[in-house]
Write a protein that holds these residues in place. Structure first.
Motif, PDB file in Angstrom:
ATOM      1  N   ASN A  33       0.838  -1.197   0.000  1.00 63.67           N
ATOM      2  CA  ASN A  33       0.000   0.000   0.000  1.00 63.67           C
ATOM      3  C   ASN A  33       0.874   1.248   0.000  1.00 63.67           C
ATOM      4  O   ASN A  33       2.077   1.184   0.307  1.00 63.67           O
ATOM      5  N   ALA A  34       0.268   2.378  -0.349  1.00 68.01           N
ATOM      6  CA  ALA A  34       1.018   3.624  -0.470  1.00 68.01           C
ATOM      7  C   ALA A  34       1.583   4.084   0.869  1.00 68.01           C
ATOM      8  O   ALA A  34       2.684   4.638   0.931  1.00 68.01           O
ATOM      9  N   ALA A  35       0.832   3.863   1.944  1.00 68.75           N
ATOM     10  CA  ALA A  35       1.304   4.304   3.256  1.00 68.75           C
ATOM     11  C   ALA A  35       2.593   3.598   3.646  1.00 68.75           C
ATOM     12  O   ALA A  35       3.502   4.210   4.226  1.00 68.75           O
ATOM     13  N   ALA A  36       2.698   2.313   3.339  1.00 70.19           N
ATOM     14  CA  ALA A  36       3.920   1.573   3.662  1.00 70.19           C
ATOM     15  C   ALA A  36       5.096   2.095   2.842  1.00 70.19           C
ATOM     16  O   ALA A  36       6.222   2.195   3.344  1.00 70.19           O
ATOM     17  N   ALA A  37       4.851   2.455   1.589  1.00 60.26           N
ATOM     18  CA  ALA A  37       5.921   3.008   0.750  1.00 60.26           C
ATOM     19  C   ALA A  37       6.403   4.342   1.307  1.00 60.26           C
ATOM     20  O   ALA A  37       7.602   4.615   1.350  1.00 60.26           O
ATOM     21  N   GLU A  38       5.470   5.178   1.741  1.00 60.55           N
ATOM     22  CA  GLU A  38       5.852   6.485   2.287  1.00 60.55           C
ATOM     23  C   GLU A  38       6.534   6.336   3.641  1.00 60.55           C
ATOM     24  O   GLU A  38       7.447   7.100   3.974  1.00 60.55           O
ATOM     25  N   ALA A  39       6.097   5.357   4.426  1.00 58.77           N
ATOM     26  CA  ALA A  39       6.752   5.120   5.716  1.00 58.77           C
ATOM     27  C   ALA A  39       8.196   4.698   5.528  1.00 58.77           C
ATOM     28  O   ALA A  39       9.047   4.931   6.398  1.00 58.77           O
ATOM     29  N   PHE A  76       9.771   6.813   0.652  1.00 53.50           N
ATOM     30  CA  PHE A  76       9.583   7.089  -0.774  1.00 53.50           C
ATOM     31  C   PHE A  76       8.501   8.148  -0.992  1.00 53.50           C
ATOM     32  O   PHE A  76       7.560   8.271  -0.211  1.00 53.50           O
ATOM     33  N   ARG A  77       8.653   8.929  -2.076  1.00 51.36           N
ATOM     34  CA  ARG A  77       7.692   9.970  -2.454  1.00 51.36           C
ATOM     35  C   ARG A  77       6.859   9.479  -3.631  1.00 51.36           C
ATOM     36  O   ARG A  77       7.353   8.702  -4.458  1.00 51.36           O
ATOM     37  N   PRO A  78       5.608   9.943  -3.758  1.00 43.24           N
ATOM     38  CA  PRO A  78       4.757   9.479  -4.875  1.00 43.24           C
ATOM     39  C   PRO A  78       5.209  10.025  -6.216  1.00 43.24           C
ATOM     40  O   PRO A  78       5.628  11.180  -6.335  1.00 43.24           O
ATOM     41  N   CYS A  79       5.108   9.200  -7.223  1.00 43.07           N
ATOM     42  CA  CYS A  79       5.475   9.584  -8.586  1.00 43.07           C
ATOM     43  C   CYS A  79       4.485  10.605  -9.135  1.00 43.07           C
ATOM     44  O   CYS A  79       3.276  10.477  -8.954  1.00 43.07           O
ATOM     45  N   LEU A  80       4.986  11.625  -9.828  1.00 44.17           N
ATOM     46  CA  LEU A  80       4.128  12.645 -10.425  1.00 44.17           C
ATOM     47  C   LEU A  80       3.605  12.231 -11.795  1.00 44.17           C
ATOM     48  O   LEU A  80       2.721  12.890 -12.342  1.00 44.17           O
ATOM     49  N   SER A  97       3.183  21.368   6.337  1.00 42.62           N
ATOM     50  CA  SER A  97       4.219  20.695   7.117  1.00 42.62           C
ATOM     51  C   SER A  97       4.415  19.252   6.658  1.00 42.62           C
ATOM     52  O   SER A  97       5.554  18.798   6.480  1.00 42.62           O
ATOM     53  N   LEU A  98       3.310  18.543   6.416  1.00 40.87           N
ATOM     54  CA  LEU A  98       3.424  17.157   5.983  1.00 40.87           C
ATOM     55  C   LEU A  98       3.945  17.044   4.553  1.00 40.87           C
ATOM     56  O   LEU A  98       4.689  16.118   4.227  1.00 40.87           O
ATOM     57  N   PHE A  99       3.570  17.982   3.685  1.00 44.94           N
ATOM     58  CA  PHE A  99       4.110  17.980   2.318  1.00 44.94           C
ATOM     59  C   PHE A  99       5.621  18.151   2.349  1.00 44.94           C
ATOM     60  O   PHE A  99       6.352  17.484   1.617  1.00 44.94           O
ATOM     61  N   ALA A 100       6.098  19.069   3.173  1.00 41.87           N
ATOM     62  CA  ALA A 100       7.538  19.304   3.261  1.00 41.87           C
ATOM     63  C   ALA A 100       8.260  18.085   3.828  1.00 41.87           C
ATOM     64  O   ALA A 100       9.338  17.706   3.367  1.00 41.87           O
ATOM     65  N   TYR A 146       7.189  14.880   1.050  1.00 39.74           N
ATOM     66  CA  TYR A 146       7.424  15.028  -0.387  1.00 39.74           C
ATOM     67  C   TYR A 146       8.543  16.010  -0.731  1.00 39.74           C
ATOM     68  O   TYR A 146       8.886  16.172  -1.895  1.00 39.74           O
ATOM     69  N   GLN A 147       9.083  16.705   0.273  1.00 35.92           N
ATOM     70  CA  GLN A 147      10.148  17.684   0.045  1.00 35.92           C
ATOM     71  C   GLN A 147       9.760  18.778  -0.960  1.00 35.92           C
ATOM     72  O   GLN A 147      10.588  19.232  -1.752  1.00 35.92           O
ATOM     73  N   LEU A 148       8.519  19.168  -0.956  1.00 33.58           N
ATOM     74  CA  LEU A 148       8.067  20.287  -1.776  1.00 33.58           C
ATOM     75  C   LEU A 148       6.803  20.869  -1.163  1.00 33.58           C
ATOM     76  O   LEU A 148       6.211  20.292  -0.261  1.00 33.58           O
TER      77      LEU A 148
END
Length: 467
Positions: free
Chosen positions: A53-59, A62-66, A167-170, A173-175
């Motif tokens: 799942n996406a949450a496990a990838a972010e944990a 990793f950042r989501p692909c654009l 805050s969570l985006f930074a 996702y570093q942006l």
């Protein structure tokens, strides 16, 4: 699903849509995670890590692909009762119904500790982390697909404040949200969202099924589009408006009235269930075998559980057309929908509005006393807390439904199949299933249907399609 690195990599390099939403691939060299259908150049196998799942990838950082946009991936349908608490919790989170862990645990009837453990065993992350990812992905979706102000997107995604979203985006996702909007495709002028699914989906069969049951004034099928009015309670406020849904390739496009801007999570979640967008046709076909003549048929759910349950009671032992007529008369008692397109006029009455009616009033509409008694009992039960949604406990709700006057096994199981959207539910002793199978005995029909467990809702749709 059990993730096998070789199988996942093969699905990734072949862009196999059957696996879309069933896993995500994190790429070590870029720090990005993708859907299996991502159009980007494929990475080396040794650089890939796989997540359910996406949450496990972010944990995992990793950042989501654009490009492939993980927020568009279909979810995973549940075919059995394993990890039931985790399943119900995920449904609540995806519908935006998550305030804090304690509140969710109380709703599910378990302790905080048990919920954390069950959820982590199923998804590999905590409910809080999963909810944060869902909010971030929804915000990312709205930034890419709409022209909504960023502050409105923060509220619609459930952050509570723009500062928290920033805050969570930074952090993740570093942006910034504004930078992500500049990088994304040019947003549409309307409030339009996209919902992906695993093909095939027979859109014409779907619309035909819904058209036969469309409630006058509440729903309509026009120009290969599904339209309906909406009235729902979300985050302590009542939201009312309308929407339309159209097919666009392997996605559905959803257009919402501006009045629904701050209720996007529950609206999109309800549509995913109504159109059964998380289904895996290949898995269903493999389990149903020769019964499947049309792999594009779905086990349709419901947009509103109470509306569907009332519709099921009205349909007891009468034709679909007659039940539709009665439902339209009842719908006219609902609140008017301002600025609704032609053909839509009212929102379906709330449980409180139905509970306030008398048997005499329902009788004047043509509803016989046994059904009016069942409708009033159901409406009262829902106002007192009976939950008719996919996040509810199916065994508990089915038992409560059958304890109400005028609701027997057929009605309770039909509600479970549509309103609770349970893939193994089927309308017990259904006349249409008897006609399709040639089996008159309830016991013989039940034995026949048992062979299709845990996909009996899908078996029902395929048998009905043969009539």
């Amino acid at each position: 699903m059990q993730l096998n690195d070789d199988a996942c990599y093969q699905a990734l390099i072949s862009r196999d849509s059957r696996f879309d939403g069933r896993f995500f691939a994190g790429v070590l060299s870029t720090g990005i995670y993708c859907r299996p259908v991502c159009p980007a150049r494929k990475p080396l196998a040794e650089n890939c890590r796989y997540f359910s799942n996406a949450a496990a990838a972010e944990a995992a950082g990793f950042r989501p692909c654009l490009k492939c946009r993980p927020e568009l991936a279909p979810g995973q349908a549940w075919s059995d009762g394993a990890a039931m608490v985790a399943r119900r919790a995920e449904e609540a989170i995806r519908a935006g119904d998550f305030q804090d862990l304690t509140t969710l645990a109380e709703r599910l009837g378990v302790t905080d500790r048990h919920l954390r453990r069950a959820f982590a065993n199923r998804f590999g992350v905590s409910p809080v982390a999963y909810a944060q990812t869902q909010r971030l992905l929804l915000a990312k979706k709205l930034l890419a697909e709409t022209t909504l102000p960023v502050v409105d997107i923060a509220m619609a995604a459930g952050f509570g404040s723009l500062r928290r979203m920033n805050s969570l985006f930074a952090e993740r996702y570093q942006l910034t949200p504004s930078k992500l909007r500049r990088q994304a495709e040019a947003p549409a002028a309307e409030l339009t969202c996209r919902l992906a699914f695993r093909p095939p989906l027979d859109w014409q069969a779907t619309l035909a099924f819904l058209k036969n049951r469309a409630i006058t004034g509440v729903e309509k099928i026009e120009a290969n589009e599904y339209w309906r009015t909406v009235r729902l309670d979300y985050q302590g406020k009542m939201h009312q408006g309308w929407l339309k849904v159209a097919l666009a390739g392997s996605e559905l496009t959803v257009t919402l009235s501006n009045s629904l801007i701050k209720a996007v999570p529950p609206v999109l979640s309800a549509l995913r269930h109504l159109f059964d967008l998380d289904a895996d046709p290949a898995e269903v076909t493999a389990n149903l075998g020769p019964l499947v003549n049309n792999p594009g048929l779905r086990a349709l759910g419901a947009f509103d559980g109470f509306e569907m349950a009332i519709r099921a009671i009205l349909g007891q032992q009468i034709t679909v057309a007659a039940a539709r007529t009665l439902a339209g008369r009842l719908a006219a008692l609902g609140s008017p929908c301002p600025d609704a397109p032609e053909g839509l006029s009212h929102c379906f009455p709330t449980p409180a509005q139905v509970a306030a009616l008398s048997q005499e009033q329902l009788g004047q509409m043509g509803v016989i006393r046994s059904r009016s008694r069942a409708m009033l009992a159901l409406a009262s039960a829902v106002t007192e807390g009976l939950e008719l949604s996919p996040s509810a406990d199916i065994d508990e709700i089915t038992a409560k439904l059958e304890s109400l006057p005028g609701i027997g096994p057929w009605t309770a199981s039909y509600i479970a199949m549509r309103a609770l959207h349970w893939p193994d539910a089927w309308p017990v002793n259904d006349h249409g299933l008897k006609a399709a199978t040639g089996l008159e005995s309830p016991k013989a029909l039940a034995h026949y249907m048992s062979a299709f467990s845990p996909w009996r809702a899908y078996a029902t749709q395929h048998l009905w399609s043969q009539l």
